[in-house]
Motif scaffolding. Structure first.
Motif, mmCIF file in Angstrom:
data_model
loop_
_atom_site.group_PDB
_atom_site.id
_atom_site.type_symbol
_atom_site.label_atom_id
_atom_site.label_comp_id
_atom_site.label_asym_id
_atom_site.label_seq_id
_atom_site.Cartn_x
_atom_site.Cartn_y
_atom_site.Cartn_z
ATOM 1 N N PHE A 237 -15.847 -12.887 17.590
ATOM 2 C CA PHE A 237 -14.603 -12.429 16.957
ATOM 3 C C PHE A 237 -14.900 -11.475 15.799
ATOM 4 C CE2 PHE A 237 -11.311 -12.866 13.679
ATOM 5 C CZ PHE A 237 -10.218 -12.416 14.396
ATOM 6 N N ILE A 238 -15.871 -11.856 14.955
ATOM 7 C CA ILE A 238 -16.228 -10.997 13.821
ATOM 8 C C ILE A 238 -16.804 -9.671 14.327
ATOM 9 C CG2 ILE A 238 -17.701 -10.755 11.766
ATOM 10 C CD1 ILE A 238 -17.559 -13.805 11.478
ATOM 11 N N HIS A 239 -17.684 -9.750 15.322
ATOM 12 C CA HIS A 239 -18.306 -8.551 15.887
ATOM 13 C C HIS A 239 -17.245 -7.554 16.366
ATOM 14 C CE1 HIS A 239 -21.309 -6.829 19.100
ATOM 15 N NE2 HIS A 239 -21.123 -5.996 18.093
ATOM 16 N N VAL A 240 -16.301 -8.069 17.153
ATOM 17 C CA VAL A 240 -15.281 -7.192 17.732
ATOM 18 C C VAL A 240 -14.318 -6.667 16.662
ATOM 19 C CG1 VAL A 240 -13.326 -7.123 19.321
ATOM 20 C CG2 VAL A 240 -15.452 -8.214 20.029
ATOM 21 N N SER A 241 -13.911 -7.534 15.726
ATOM 22 C CA SER A 241 -12.967 -7.063 14.695
ATOM 23 C C SER A 241 -13.592 -5.991 13.814
ATOM 24 C CB SER A 241 -12.486 -8.202 13.787
ATOM 25 O OG SER A 241 -12.450 -9.393 14.456
ATOM 26 N N GLY B 109 -34.322 -6.178 13.099
ATOM 27 C CA GLY B 109 -33.359 -6.369 14.184
ATOM 28 C C GLY B 109 -32.575 -5.098 14.468
ATOM 29 N N LEU B 110 -32.143 -4.428 13.384
ATOM 30 C CA LEU B 110 -31.379 -3.183 13.535
ATOM 31 C C LEU B 110 -32.222 -2.100 14.203
ATOM 32 C CD1 LEU B 110 -29.569 -2.975 10.065
ATOM 33 C CD2 LEU B 110 -28.459 -3.259 12.285
ATOM 34 N N ILE B 111 -33.483 -1.990 13.779
ATOM 35 C CA ILE B 111 -34.343 -0.931 14.328
ATOM 36 C C ILE B 111 -34.640 -1.188 15.809
ATOM 37 C CG2 ILE B 111 -36.656 0.106 14.223
ATOM 38 C CD1 ILE B 111 -36.539 -0.384 11.153
ATOM 39 N N ILE B 112 -35.041 -2.426 16.115
ATOM 40 C CA ILE B 112 -35.358 -2.736 17.516
ATOM 41 C C ILE B 112 -34.115 -2.548 18.387
ATOM 42 C CG2 ILE B 112 -36.177 -4.504 19.125
ATOM 43 C CD1 ILE B 112 -37.581 -5.786 16.652
ATOM 44 N N GLY B 113 -32.977 -3.035 17.898
ATOM 45 C CA GLY B 113 -31.729 -2.895 18.653
ATOM 46 C C GLY B 113 -31.335 -1.443 18.863
ATOM 47 N N SER B 114 -31.606 -0.602 17.865
ATOM 48 C CA SER B 114 -31.246 0.815 17.972
ATOM 49 C C SER B 114 -32.059 1.525 19.041
ATOM 50 C CB SER B 114 -31.473 1.529 16.636
ATOM 51 O OG SER B 114 -30.626 0.992 15.653
ATOM 52 N N PHE C 224 -29.397 -7.090 15.452
ATOM 53 C CA PHE C 224 -30.038 -6.710 16.708
ATOM 54 C C PHE C 224 -28.994 -6.434 17.797
ATOM 55 C CE2 PHE C 224 -31.598 -8.383 20.839
ATOM 56 C CZ PHE C 224 -32.533 -7.408 21.115
ATOM 57 N N ILE C 225 -28.084 -7.382 17.982
ATOM 58 C CA ILE C 225 -27.079 -7.265 19.052
ATOM 59 C C ILE C 225 -26.141 -6.077 18.830
ATOM 60 C CG2 ILE C 225 -24.891 -8.357 19.771
ATOM 61 C CD1 ILE C 225 -27.121 -9.334 21.429
ATOM 62 N N ALA C 226 -25.630 -5.946 17.590
ATOM 63 C CA ALA C 226 -24.652 -4.892 17.314
ATOM 64 C C ALA C 226 -25.278 -3.506 17.506
ATOM 65 C CB ALA C 226 -24.099 -5.032 15.901
ATOM 66 N N ALA C 227 -26.518 -3.342 17.010
ATOM 67 C CA ALA C 227 -27.200 -2.052 17.161
ATOM 68 C C ALA C 227 -27.532 -1.796 18.628
ATOM 69 C CB ALA C 227 -28.471 -2.028 16.316
ATOM 70 N N LEU C 228 -27.963 -2.840 19.306
ATOM 71 C CA LEU C 228 -28.330 -2.712 20.714
ATOM 72 C C LEU C 228 -27.171 -2.168 21.554
ATOM 73 C CD1 LEU C 228 -30.600 -3.475 22.768
ATOM 74 C CD2 LEU C 228 -29.361 -5.595 23.135
ATOM 75 N N MET C 229 -25.961 -2.685 21.272
ATOM 76 C CA MET C 229 -24.816 -2.314 22.101
ATOM 77 C C MET C 229 -24.270 -0.928 21.803
ATOM 78 S SD MET C 229 -22.884 -5.974 22.141
ATOM 79 C CE MET C 229 -21.562 -5.591 23.284
ATOM 80 N N SER C 230 -24.441 -0.450 20.563
ATOM 81 C CA SER C 230 -23.752 0.790 20.211
ATOM 82 C C SER C 230 -24.673 1.947 19.809
ATOM 83 C CB SER C 230 -22.755 0.520 19.088
ATOM 84 O OG SER C 230 -23.406 -0.049 17.985
ATOM 85 N N VAL C 231 -25.815 1.636 19.170
ATOM 86 C CA VAL C 231 -26.716 2.714 18.767
ATOM 87 C C VAL C 231 -27.665 3.009 19.920
ATOM 88 C CG1 VAL C 231 -28.398 3.498 17.062
ATOM 89 C CG2 VAL C 231 -26.616 1.870 16.399
ATOM 90 N N LEU D 240 -23.914 1.826 10.683
ATOM 91 C CA LEU D 240 -23.140 1.348 9.533
ATOM 92 C C LEU D 240 -22.264 0.165 9.946
ATOM 93 C CD1 LEU D 240 -22.327 1.954 6.553
ATOM 94 C CD2 LEU D 240 -20.451 3.324 7.469
ATOM 95 N N THR D 241 -21.633 0.288 11.126
ATOM 96 C CA THR D 241 -20.794 -0.790 11.643
ATOM 97 C C THR D 241 -21.621 -2.063 11.829
ATOM 98 O OG1 THR D 241 -19.477 0.856 12.801
ATOM 99 C CG2 THR D 241 -19.195 -1.420 13.493
ATOM 100 N N ALA D 242 -22.827 -1.900 12.357
ATOM 101 C CA ALA D 242 -23.712 -3.047 12.565
ATOM 102 C C ALA D 242 -24.054 -3.702 11.222
ATOM 103 C CB ALA D 242 -24.984 -2.609 13.281
ATOM 104 N N ILE D 243 -24.282 -2.869 10.186
ATOM 105 C CA ILE D 243 -24.622 -3.408 8.863
ATOM 106 C C ILE D 243 -23.436 -4.186 8.277
ATOM 107 C CG2 ILE D 243 -25.196 -2.767 6.477
ATOM 108 C CD1 ILE D 243 -26.839 -0.411 7.688
#
Lengths: 176, 159
Positions: A140-144, B78-83, B112-119, B145-148
Motif C-alpha cells: 500500500f505504501i509503495h503504490v501510494s 539496495g537502491l544501486i543493485i535494484g537500479s 531494492f524492490i522500488a528501484a528494481l521495478m522503476s529504475v 527519488l520515489t524509491a527513496i
C-alpha cells in the motif's frame, strides 16, 4: 558493417558469455540458462503487445487519442493513463513502444509519463503478487508513494525536457 | 498466467481486423515487425548481460549487503543493485521475501524492490532511443527519488 554496429551489444555480450563459459563453465552455463528463460519470457509478452500497438495504429483515429489523452484531456487523460498502466503486462521496456504510439497519436507527454510510472509500480497483476509476498502495508505504501510522486513528477518532467523529446518518441513508432 | 489470454485476445482482434480490412491489417503487421526488429538488437545484448550478472551475483551476498544492521549503506546498496538489475516481478518478489527471511531489513528491501521495478540502468540504451538523453536521465532520477521517499516512509513507519 551496419549490421555489426546495430548488433554491437549482442556481439559484445556473446563474446563475454563465451569467455565466461571457457573460464568458469558452471557459471557460464547457468548464465546461458537464465538468458534463455528471460528470452522466452520476452518472446511471450512482446509480440502480442507489438501487434496490439499495430492494430491500435490502424483502427484508432488520432482524434480519439487526442480527446482522451491529449493536451486538453485534463483529469480524464490521467485516469486513462492510470487504467492503461494498471492493466499492463510485462517488463517496463515493453511500455516504451506503447508510449511512442500514444505520442504519435497526439497524447500529452505528462499523461504518457504518468502511464509509464503506473506501469512500473502499480500494474494490477504484479500488485496481487506483491501483497502475497511483501504484505498489505508494504504494498500500500509503495503504490501510494508511487502514484503521488509520478503524478507530480510527470508534469515537472514535461516542463523541463526539450521540445524535441516528443518528436523523438513519435519517430520510434515504426509506421513506415 | 495472463499471457495466454493476451495471445488469444490479440489473435481474435487480428482475425477481426483481417476480415474488416486486409490492407489495414497488413499495415499493422508490418508495423509490429518493424518495431520488433528495432528492439531485437538491444534486447539480445540486454538478455545476455543480465543472464551473466544474475549468474555471477550471489543472492546470499546481496542478502548480507542489505542486512538489518546495514543501515543507510544497506539502503544505498539496495537502491544501486535494484537500479542496475532487471528481474521479472515473479522472480523478484520471492527473492525479496527470501532476503527478509535471511535477516535483511525492510527499508533496505524496499529500496531494492522500488528501484528494481522503476529504475532501468541496464535498459537505458533502449530507453534512450525513445526518450532521448534528457528525459531518460530525468525519468530514472524521478524513480530513484520515489524509491527513496518510499524507503523513508517504511523506515518511519517501522515496518
Amino acid at each position: 558493417m551496419n549490421l555489426l554496429k546495430k548488433y554491437k551489444y549482442a556481439v559484445l555480450f556473446s563474446l563475454c558469455l563465451l569467455g565466461l563459459y571457457i573460464g568458469w563453465p558452471e557459471k557460464g552455463f547457468s548464465a546461458a540458462m537464465i538468458s534463455l528463460k528471460d528470452a522466452r519470457m520476452i518472446l511471450t509478452v512482446l509480440p502480442p503487445v507489438l501487434l496490439l500497438i499495430g492494430l491500435f495504429d490502424v483502427w484508432v483515429p488520432r482524434e480519439t487519442v487526442i480527446r482522451y489523452m491529449g493536451a486538453k484531456s485534463g483529469v480524464r487523460g490521467l485516469i486513462f493513463a492510470f487504467i492503461l498502466g494498471a492493466m499492463a503486462a510485462g517488463p517496463l521496456f515493453v511500455a516504451f513502444p506503447i508510449a511512442a504510439m500514444l505520442a504519435s497519436k497526439g497524447a500529452r507527454l505528462a499523461n504518457i509519463l504518468f502511464f509509464i510510472g503506473i506501469w512500473s509500480t502499480a500494474k494490477l497483476p504484479m500488485l496481487l503478487f506483491e501483497i502475497s509476498f511483501m504484505g498489505k502495508e508494504f504494498t500500500f505504501i509503495h503504490v501510494s508513494v508511487g502514484i503521488i510522486m509520478f503524478l507530480a513528477g510527470s508534469f515537472v518532467l514535461e516542463k523541463v525536457v526539450p521540445e524535441t523529446t516528443i518528436d523523438t518518441l513519435q519517430s520510434m513508432v515504426g509506421r513506415k | 498466467m495472463t499471457y495466454p489470454i493476451l495471445w488469444i485476445v490479440v489473435a481474435g482482434l487480428l482475425l477481426l481486423s483481417f476480415f474488416k480490412d486486409r490492407a489495414k491489417t497488413k499495415k499493422a503487421l508490418m508495423m509490429a515487425l518493424k518495431q520488433f526488429s528495432n528492439l531485437l538488437s538491444v534486447l539480445i545484448g540486454l538478455v545476455l548481460f543480465l543472464g551473466m550478472a544474475r549468474s555471477l551475483i550471489d543472492p546470499a551476498l546481496i542478502g548480507r549487503l542489505i542486512g538489518p544492521e546495514s543501515g543507510v549503506l544497506g539502503v544505498a546498496g539496495g537502491l544501486i543493485i535494484g537500479s542496475i538489475m532487471l528481474i521479472p516481478g515473479f522472480v523478484a518478489f520471492p527473492l525479496a521475501a527470501g532476503f527478509l527471511e535471511i535477516g535483511a531489513g525492510y527499508p533496505q528491501v524496499a529500496g531494492f524492490i522500488a528501484a528494481l521495478m522503476s529504475v532501468g540502468v541496464s535498459t537505458a540504451p533502449l530507453e534512450l532511443k525513445y526518450f532521448g538523453v534528457r528525459l531518460t536521465v530525468l525519468r530514472n532520477l524521478l524513480c530513484l527519488l520515489t524509491a527513496i521517499v518510499f524507503v523513508l516512509v517504511i523506515w518511519w513507519r517501522g515496518i
